[in-house]
Design a protein around this motif. Structure first.
Motif, PDB file in Angstrom:
ATOM      1  N   VAL A   1      73.249  -3.986 -23.724  1.00  0.00           N
ATOM      2  CA  VAL A   1      73.495  -5.058 -24.909  1.00  0.00           C
ATOM      3  C   VAL A   1      72.703  -4.435 -25.960  1.00  0.00           C
ATOM      4  CG1 VAL A   1      73.739  -6.925 -23.233  1.00  0.00           C
ATOM      5  CG2 VAL A   1      71.421  -6.289 -23.818  1.00  0.00           C
ATOM      6  N   PRO A   2      73.026  -4.981 -27.142  1.00  0.00           N
ATOM      7  CA  PRO A   2      74.507  -5.564 -27.525  1.00  0.00           C
ATOM      8  C   PRO A   2      75.769  -4.848 -27.064  1.00  0.00           C
ATOM      9  CG  PRO A   2      73.474  -4.732 -29.329  1.00  0.00           C
ATOM     10  CD  PRO A   2      72.620  -4.434 -28.608  1.00  0.00           C
ATOM     11  N   PHE A   3      76.764  -5.676 -26.851  1.00  0.00           N
ATOM     12  CA  PHE A   3      78.091  -4.965 -26.595  1.00  0.00           C
ATOM     13  C   PHE A   3      78.414  -4.488 -27.760  1.00  0.00           C
ATOM     14  CE2 PHE A   3      78.752  -8.660 -23.127  1.00  0.00           C
ATOM     15  CZ  PHE A   3      77.945  -7.927 -22.279  1.00  0.00           C
ATOM     16  N   ALA A   4      78.854  -3.212 -27.668  1.00  0.00           N
ATOM     17  CA  ALA A   4      79.429  -2.408 -28.872  1.00  0.00           C
ATOM     18  C   ALA A   4      80.762  -2.024 -28.586  1.00  0.00           C
ATOM     19  CB  ALA A   4      78.728  -1.293 -29.132  1.00  0.00           C
ATOM     20  N   THR A   5      81.621  -2.001 -29.630  1.00  0.00           N
ATOM     21  CA  THR A   5      83.066  -1.667 -29.538  1.00  0.00           C
ATOM     22  C   THR A   5      83.059  -0.054 -29.043  1.00  0.00           C
ATOM     23  OG1 THR A   5      83.213  -1.500 -31.950  1.00  0.00           O
ATOM     24  CG2 THR A   5      84.104  -3.406 -30.899  1.00  0.00           C
ATOM     25  N   SER A   6      82.118   0.684 -29.179  1.00  0.00           N
ATOM     26  CA  SER A   6      82.321   2.068 -28.484  1.00  0.00           C
ATOM     27  C   SER A   6      82.013   2.109 -27.171  1.00  0.00           C
ATOM     28  CB  SER A   6      80.930   2.707 -29.282  1.00  0.00           C
ATOM     29  OG  SER A   6      79.650   2.064 -29.287  1.00  0.00           O
ATOM     30  N   ASP A   7      81.631   0.985 -26.777  1.00  0.00           N
ATOM     31  CA  ASP A   7      81.679   1.030 -25.139  1.00  0.00           C
ATOM     32  C   ASP A   7      82.801   0.899 -24.458  1.00  0.00           C
ATOM     33  OD1 ASP A   7      78.666   0.565 -25.682  1.00  0.00           O
ATOM     34  OD2 ASP A   7      78.770  -1.623 -25.278  1.00  0.00           O
ATOM     35  N   THR A   8      82.732   1.430 -23.187  1.00  0.00           N
ATOM     36  CA  THR A   8      83.762   1.620 -22.568  1.00  0.00           C
ATOM     37  C   THR A   8      84.164  -0.035 -21.861  1.00  0.00           C
ATOM     38  OG1 THR A   8      82.768   2.328 -20.452  1.00  0.00           O
ATOM     39  CG2 THR A   8      83.992   3.913 -21.762  1.00  0.00           C
ATOM     40  N   VAL A   9      85.473  -0.548 -21.614  1.00  0.00           N
ATOM     41  CA  VAL A   9      85.597  -1.703 -21.131  1.00  0.00           C
ATOM     42  C   VAL A   9      86.608  -1.790 -19.694  1.00  0.00           C
ATOM     43  CG1 VAL A   9      84.665  -3.054 -23.088  1.00  0.00           C
ATOM     44  CG2 VAL A   9      87.193  -2.567 -23.010  1.00  0.00           C
ATOM     45  N   ASP A  10      86.041  -1.237 -18.715  1.00  0.00           N
ATOM     46  CA  ASP A  10      87.235  -0.814 -17.911  1.00  0.00           C
ATOM     47  C   ASP A  10      86.750  -1.467 -16.379  1.00  0.00           C
ATOM     48  OD1 ASP A  10      88.568   1.160 -19.297  1.00  0.00           O
ATOM     49  OD2 ASP A  10      87.259   2.809 -18.672  1.00  0.00           O
ATOM     50  N   HIS A  11      85.716  -2.537 -16.609  1.00  0.00           N
ATOM     51  CA  HIS A  11      85.564  -3.198 -15.510  1.00  0.00           C
ATOM     52  C   HIS A  11      85.504  -4.757 -15.593  1.00  0.00           C
ATOM     53  CE1 HIS A  11      84.257   0.793 -14.918  1.00  0.00           C
ATOM     54  NE2 HIS A  11      84.597   0.611 -13.448  1.00  0.00           N
ATOM     55  N   PRO A  12      86.572  -5.629 -16.160  1.00  0.00           N
ATOM     56  CA  PRO A  12      86.486  -6.922 -16.229  1.00  0.00           C
ATOM     57  C   PRO A  12      86.380  -7.688 -14.916  1.00  0.00           C
ATOM     58  CG  PRO A  12      88.861  -5.994 -16.053  1.00  0.00           C
ATOM     59  CD  PRO A  12      87.957  -4.665 -16.224  1.00  0.00           C
ATOM     60  N   VAL A  13      85.923  -8.893 -15.065  1.00  0.00           N
ATOM     61  CA  VAL A  13      85.604  -9.612 -13.903  1.00  0.00           C
ATOM     62  C   VAL A  13      86.655 -10.897 -13.732  1.00  0.00           C
ATOM     63  CG1 VAL A  13      83.275  -8.757 -13.529  1.00  0.00           C
ATOM     64  CG2 VAL A  13      83.671 -10.979 -14.936  1.00  0.00           C
TER      65      VAL A  13
ATOM     66  N   GLN B   1      75.554 -12.584 -19.551  1.00  0.00           N
ATOM     67  CA  GLN B   1      75.117 -12.604 -20.844  1.00  0.00           C
ATOM     68  C   GLN B   1      76.263 -11.899 -21.780  1.00  0.00           C
ATOM     69  OE1 GLN B   1      71.075 -10.965 -23.409  1.00  0.00           O
ATOM     70  NE2 GLN B   1      71.946  -9.552 -21.861  1.00  0.00           N
ATOM     71  N   THR B   2      76.417 -12.518 -23.117  1.00  0.00           N
ATOM     72  CA  THR B   2      77.166 -12.008 -24.083  1.00  0.00           C
ATOM     73  C   THR B   2      76.397 -11.959 -25.371  1.00  0.00           C
ATOM     74  OG1 THR B   2      78.051 -13.985 -24.834  1.00  0.00           O
ATOM     75  CG2 THR B   2      79.289 -13.313 -23.186  1.00  0.00           C
ATOM     76  N   TYR B   3      76.451 -10.686 -26.191  1.00  0.00           N
ATOM     77  CA  TYR B   3      75.743 -10.209 -27.270  1.00  0.00           C
ATOM     78  C   TYR B   3      76.469  -9.301 -27.864  1.00  0.00           C
ATOM     79  CZ  TYR B   3      71.571  -8.563 -29.546  1.00  0.00           C
ATOM     80  OH  TYR B   3      70.317  -7.863 -30.470  1.00  0.00           O
ATOM     81  N   ALA B   4      76.899  -9.873 -29.107  1.00  0.00           N
ATOM     82  CA  ALA B   4      77.648  -8.844 -29.945  1.00  0.00           C
ATOM     83  C   ALA B   4      76.830  -8.160 -30.850  1.00  0.00           C
ATOM     84  CB  ALA B   4      78.575  -9.754 -30.724  1.00  0.00           C
ATOM     85  N   ASP B   5      77.335  -6.774 -30.856  1.00  0.00           N
ATOM     86  CA  ASP B   5      77.128  -5.872 -31.965  1.00  0.00           C
ATOM     87  C   ASP B   5      78.176  -5.796 -33.184  1.00  0.00           C
ATOM     88  OD1 ASP B   5      76.941  -3.736 -33.780  1.00  0.00           O
ATOM     89  OD2 ASP B   5      76.178  -2.278 -32.237  1.00  0.00           O
ATOM     90  N   THR B   6      77.799  -6.481 -34.188  1.00  0.00           N
ATOM     91  CA  THR B   6      78.916  -6.759 -35.236  1.00  0.00           C
ATOM     92  C   THR B   6      78.795  -5.702 -36.447  1.00  0.00           C
ATOM     93  OG1 THR B   6      77.554  -8.427 -36.125  1.00  0.00           O
ATOM     94  CG2 THR B   6      79.022  -9.144 -34.614  1.00  0.00           C
ATOM     95  N   GLN B   7      78.281  -4.681 -36.391  1.00  0.00           N
ATOM     96  CA  GLN B   7      77.825  -3.643 -37.370  1.00  0.00           C
ATOM     97  C   GLN B   7      78.930  -3.324 -38.065  1.00  0.00           C
ATOM     98  OE1 GLN B   7      74.822  -3.210 -39.060  1.00  0.00           O
ATOM     99  NE2 GLN B   7      74.372  -5.242 -37.778  1.00  0.00           N
ATOM    100  N   ASP B   8      80.095  -2.708 -37.122  1.00  0.00           N
ATOM    101  CA  ASP B   8      81.298  -2.298 -37.676  1.00  0.00           C
ATOM    102  C   ASP B   8      82.136  -3.488 -38.355  1.00  0.00           C
ATOM    103  OD1 ASP B   8      80.747  -0.077 -36.323  1.00  0.00           O
ATOM    104  OD2 ASP B   8      82.285  -0.280 -34.630  1.00  0.00           O
TER     105      ASP B   8
END
Length: 334
Positions: A136-148, A297-304
């Protein structure tokens, strides 16, 4: 400018329409007004956004012919695609509803945009795509390949589908990963609404993971401002982008993905305390374990998003909860 907004009887969609009309745009809005939750609330939202600049058409996203005809008739400049079958837990109970709305429906919007050369398609993704991610924070540069949850998987699929259309047909697309939106006119299946309703009624509220949860609660007005601003930021091709060196949130195609959230997560118990304080009532609480499909937890990186639009949330939890409670009391005569 002429906009199509999907999901206009929904929480975010109705508020986006209101703002677009204030800005002088023409808006066509569609919704199937299903009974996933109280239809009278959806109808009240539509009544609220009755303007000369707004036309409502009842259409189901999965109706391929109707959606195709809609695009041909109206020749939209931009599309804000917010309609979807929402809800993490409901996707466990009724998975086929998510295939119809979130997959087939999204494809129909992409096809309409392709065939009529829409200048920019902005669509709703979700913070739920981060799934098992622990950083965290979650960034759009992260991979998102494991939804629950299946809901999260459909939203990740929406991003992949959009990229393919941006790549193949040069359609500018922007996905927005929403983080726990709340406020007046909110969804009855979400915690802020449920807590407010039950505390007022003297009913017991269920608190998942024994209260050890964090959410990036984001007030509706801040979300709408971000949506409106990003509609003006049309992605373009970047011939220098590569998979090896680029971020997953951009591409050589005219494609982008952004987080849209407050950027400062709040402990669930603190949020409940804010509602209790505003109502002047202490909640009856049932503490329970983590529920299927939920995340800690959810936590947004909103810099972009901030760099692209200047978007920065303005409404804190205390102010946002006060507005939510005030609306709820007035709307339901409590």
């Amino acid at each position: 400018m002429k906009y199509l907004v999907t999901g206009v009887a929904g929480f975010i969609g109705s508020c986006v329409v209101e703002r677009l009309c204030e800005l002088g745009h023409q808006v066509v809005g569609i919704d199937n007004i299903n009974d996933y939750y109280d239809v009278s609330l959806k109808e009240a939202r539509l009544k609220r956004v009755e303007h000369d600049c707004f036309q409502f058409i009842k259409i189901d996203l999965a109706d391929r012919e109707a959606i195709a005809a809609l695009f041909v008739e109206h020749q939209f400049d931009r599309v804000v695609h917010l309609a979807a079958q929402a809800g993490v837990r409901y996707s466990i109970e009724n998975p086929m509803a998510y295939a119809d709305s979130n997959l087939i429906g999204h494809l129909n919007i992409l096809e309409g945009s392709r065939n009529t050369k829409v200048k920019h398609l902005v669509y709703a993704s979700s913070s739920s795509v981060y799934g098992l991610n622990g950083k965290v924070p979650f960034a759009t540069s992260d991979t998102v390949d494991h939804p629950v949850s299946l809901y999260a998987a459909t939203k990740k699929s929406n991003e992949l589908m959009a990229h393919s259309y941006s790549h193949l047909y040069n359609i500018p697309t922007t996905g927005l990963r929403f983080f726990t939106v709340y406020g007046p006119w909110g969804r009855p299946d979400m915690a802020p609404y449920i807590f407010t309703k039950k505390i007022l009624a003297g009913e017991t509220i269920d608190i998942n993971n024994n209260g050890n949860m964090w959410r990036d609660f984001t007030y509706i007005d801040d979300i709408v401002e971000g949506v409106i601003r990003i509609a003006d930021v049309i992605p373009s091709r970047d011939e220098h982008w590569t998979v090896d060196e680029g971020t997953p949130a951009s591409s050589s195609a005219p494609y982008s993905v952004y987080n849209i959230g407050h950027g400062s997560p709040i402990n669930l118990m603190k949020f409940i305390e804010a509602i209790e304080s505003e109502l002047g009532i202490e909640a009856k609480k049932n503490f329970r374990g983590m529920q299927a499909g939920d995340v800690y937890q959810t936590y947004a990186d909103t810099q972009d998003l901030f760099a692209a639009t200047g978007y920065k949330p303005q409404v804190g939890v205390k102010e946002g909860v006060a507005k939510l409670v005030s609306w709820y009391k007035e709307f339901y005569n409590k």
